[in-house]
Design a protein around this motif. Structure first.
Motif, PDB file in Angstrom:
ATOM      1  N   LEU A  12      52.615  26.017  34.715  1.00 21.47           N
ATOM      2  CA  LEU A  12      51.263  25.794  34.226  1.00 21.47           C
ATOM      3  C   LEU A  12      50.870  24.321  34.273  1.00 21.47           C
ATOM      4  N   ASN A  13      49.892  23.996  35.125  1.00 14.83           N
ATOM      5  CA  ASN A  13      49.343  22.647  35.206  1.00 14.83           C
ATOM      6  C   ASN A  13      48.014  22.651  34.480  1.00 14.83           C
ATOM      7  N   VAL A  14      48.033  22.376  33.195  1.00 11.00           N
ATOM      8  CA  VAL A  14      46.806  22.410  32.413  1.00 11.00           C
ATOM      9  C   VAL A  14      45.837  21.361  32.932  1.00 11.00           C
ATOM     10  N   GLY A  15      44.614  21.822  33.229  1.00 11.40           N
ATOM     11  CA  GLY A  15      43.587  20.902  33.681  1.00 11.40           C
ATOM     12  C   GLY A  15      43.572  20.683  35.189  1.00 11.40           C
ATOM     13  N   ALA A  16      44.599  21.130  35.895  1.00  8.48           N
ATOM     14  CA  ALA A  16      44.648  20.949  37.339  1.00  8.48           C
ATOM     15  C   ALA A  16      43.905  22.081  38.024  1.00  8.48           C
ATOM     16  N   ALA A  17      43.123  21.735  39.054  1.00  5.36           N
ATOM     17  CA  ALA A  17      42.387  22.751  39.796  1.00  5.36           C
ATOM     18  C   ALA A  17      43.332  23.522  40.694  1.00  5.36           C
ATOM     19  N   VAL A  18      43.133  24.831  40.723  1.00  2.79           N
ATOM     20  CA  VAL A  18      43.935  25.699  41.576  1.00  2.79           C
ATOM     21  C   VAL A  18      43.002  26.407  42.548  1.00  2.79           C
ATOM     22  N   GLU A  19      43.127  26.110  43.829  1.00  2.53           N
ATOM     23  CA  GLU A  19      42.296  26.761  44.831  1.00  2.53           C
ATOM     24  C   GLU A  19      42.593  28.256  44.856  1.00  2.53           C
ATOM     25  N   GLY A  20      41.539  29.052  44.696  1.00  4.36           N
ATOM     26  CA  GLY A  20      41.695  30.499  44.756  1.00  4.36           C
ATOM     27  C   GLY A  20      41.993  31.150  43.423  1.00  4.36           C
ATOM     28  N   GLU A  21      41.981  30.383  42.329  1.00  8.67           N
ATOM     29  CA  GLU A  21      42.255  30.963  41.015  1.00  8.67           C
ATOM     30  C   GLU A  21      41.345  32.160  40.753  1.00  8.67           C
ATOM     31  N   ILE A  22      41.920  33.234  40.229  1.00  5.63           N
ATOM     32  CA  ILE A  22      41.173  34.468  39.998  1.00  5.63           C
ATOM     33  C   ILE A  22      41.052  34.726  38.497  1.00  5.63           C
ATOM     34  N   THR A  23      39.824  35.016  38.067  1.00 11.43           N
ATOM     35  CA  THR A  23      39.576  35.388  36.679  1.00 11.43           C
ATOM     36  C   THR A  23      38.877  36.746  36.644  1.00 11.43           C
ATOM     37  N   PRO A  24      39.117  37.548  35.612  1.00 12.10           N
ATOM     38  CA  PRO A  24      38.551  38.894  35.554  1.00 12.10           C
ATOM     39  C   PRO A  24      37.090  38.896  35.130  1.00 12.10           C
ATOM     40  N   VAL A  25      36.342  39.838  35.634  1.00 13.40           N
ATOM     41  CA  VAL A  25      34.972  40.043  35.193  1.00 13.40           C
ATOM     42  C   VAL A  25      35.014  40.854  33.896  1.00 13.40           C
ATOM     43  N   GLY A  26      34.363  40.337  32.856  1.00  7.89           N
ATOM     44  CA  GLY A  26      34.319  41.053  31.590  1.00  7.89           C
ATOM     45  C   GLY A  26      35.526  40.839  30.701  1.00  7.89           C
ATOM     46  N   GLY A  27      36.364  39.879  31.050  1.00  7.51           N
ATOM     47  CA  GLY A  27      37.528  39.589  30.218  1.00  7.51           C
ATOM     48  C   GLY A  27      38.757  40.362  30.640  1.00  7.51           C
ATOM     49  N   PRO A  28      39.899  40.082  30.000  1.00  3.81           N
ATOM     50  CA  PRO A  28      41.160  40.728  30.366  1.00  3.81           C
ATOM     51  C   PRO A  28      41.107  42.242  30.225  1.00  3.81           C
ATOM     52  N   LYS A  29      41.802  42.934  31.108  1.00  8.80           N
ATOM     53  CA  LYS A  29      41.946  44.387  31.021  1.00  8.80           C
ATOM     54  C   LYS A  29      43.128  44.682  30.091  1.00  8.80           C
ATOM     55  N   MET A  30      42.910  45.567  29.133  1.00  4.86           N
ATOM     56  CA  MET A  30      43.887  45.789  28.076  1.00  4.86           C
ATOM     57  C   MET A  30      44.641  47.106  28.276  1.00  4.86           C
ATOM     58  N   CYS A  86      55.299  46.212  21.274  1.00  8.61           N
ATOM     59  CA  CYS A  86      54.192  45.516  21.929  1.00  8.61           C
ATOM     60  C   CYS A  86      54.743  44.861  23.182  1.00  8.61           C
ATOM     61  N   VAL A  87      54.540  45.504  24.321  1.00  8.64           N
ATOM     62  CA  VAL A  87      55.016  44.999  25.596  1.00  8.64           C
ATOM     63  C   VAL A  87      53.844  44.328  26.275  1.00  8.64           C
ATOM     64  N   THR A  88      53.932  43.046  26.512  1.00  7.60           N
ATOM     65  CA  THR A  88      52.783  42.277  26.947  1.00  7.60           C
ATOM     66  C   THR A  88      52.952  41.766  28.366  1.00  7.60           C
ATOM     67  N   ILE A  89      51.961  42.055  29.203  1.00  7.79           N
ATOM     68  CA  ILE A  89      51.903  41.501  30.542  1.00  7.79           C
ATOM     69  C   ILE A  89      50.550  40.843  30.687  1.00  7.79           C
ATOM     70  N   LEU A  90      50.523  39.671  31.219  1.00  2.00           N
ATOM     71  CA  LEU A  90      49.265  39.005  31.485  1.00  2.00           C
ATOM     72  C   LEU A  90      49.093  38.877  32.987  1.00  2.00           C
ATOM     73  N   LEU A  91      48.043  39.502  33.502  1.00  3.29           N
ATOM     74  CA  LEU A  91      47.697  39.295  34.903  1.00  3.29           C
ATOM     75  C   LEU A  91      46.696  38.169  34.934  1.00  3.29           C
ATOM     76  N   CYS A  92      47.085  37.059  35.506  1.00  2.98           N
ATOM     77  CA  CYS A  92      46.272  35.855  35.414  1.00  2.98           C
ATOM     78  C   CYS A  92      46.008  35.289  36.798  1.00  2.98           C
ATOM     79  N   GLY A  93      44.848  34.679  36.952  1.00  3.39           N
ATOM     80  CA  GLY A  93      44.646  33.804  38.087  1.00  3.39           C
ATOM     81  C   GLY A  93      45.070  32.441  37.610  1.00  3.39           C
ATOM     82  N   GLY A  94      46.361  32.169  37.540  1.00  3.36           N
ATOM     83  CA  GLY A  94      46.807  30.997  36.847  1.00  3.36           C
ATOM     84  C   GLY A  94      48.033  30.354  37.405  1.00  3.36           C
ATOM     85  N   LEU A  95      48.442  29.304  36.798  1.00  4.98           N
ATOM     86  CA  LEU A  95      49.563  28.503  37.249  1.00  4.98           C
ATOM     87  C   LEU A  95      50.887  29.124  36.903  1.00  4.98           C
TER      88      LEU A  95
END
Length: 201
Positions: A23-41, A11-20
């Protein structure tokens, strides 16, 4: 010539995230990207693969691909014009492997994972890397969100296993997480966000 079998699933796992990246939990990130329809598997299965050369330096290559583009949404509180998209990839394996670009997976194998970055870069980057621009300063965000339908970065990549020590009695690669990839529109924030865009397992 000896033929070895890896009788387990890796199980080789890569996460493509619009993320920190840090990781600054709760902090706003200008330009953060999230996928439409959930993560691509994606799935990489090395069950019952023949290793015809069970000796140091032998490689087992894999390619993963979504087979097309995907959509993502950038979040912003200020207008952005002519911005590139930035990507960072972290590795869960920290120890360097025996060859450049490789990380030590276990006592028998190293692994190199490369993620494709589109834009004007149009190349594969070995994990880990930090804040790599796609070189295409042509994107904008109109608050609060703007959707992009043509993401190709992170939609394909390569995973290469290299034998570093002759395998005896097989190798259990079950549940091995390798890397995470994050994306952000513009350079208004220093870090990344936390929303996975794609997962490879």
């Amino acid at each position: 010539m000896a033929t070895m079998l890896i009788g387990r699933k890796s199980c080789v796992t890569i996460l493509l995230c619009g993320g920190l990246f840090s990781l600054n939990v709760g902090a706003a990130v200008e330009g953060e990207i999230t996928p439409v329809g959930g993560p691509k598997m994606y799935n990489i299965d090395v069950a019952n693969q023949d290793i015809t050369t069970n000796s140091p330096g032998a490689i087992i290559p894999y390619v993963f691909s979504l087979g097309g583009q995907y959509a993502g949404v950038a979040s912003c509180t200020i207008p952005m014009e002519d911005q590139a998209i930035y990507y960072s990839a972290t590795a869960s394996i920290l120890q360097q492997g025996s060859s450049p670009g490789y990380l030590k997976l276990n006592d028998y194998m190293d692994v190199k994972i490369e993620i494709f970055i589109r834009g004007l870069r149009n190349d594969y980057f070995a994990v880990p890397f930090n804040n790599e621009s796609n070189g295409a300063y042509q994107n904008k965000c109109v608050p609060p969100t703007t959707q992009f339908n043509n993401f190709e970065s992170g939609a394909q990549g390569r995973v290469t296993f290299m034998i570093t020590k002759p395998i005896v009695n097989g190798v259990n690669l079950l549940g091995t997480e390798i890397a995470k990839l994050y994306g952000r529109l513009g350079n208004y924030s220093a870090g990344m966000g936390t929303s996975p865009m794609s997962i490879i397992s």
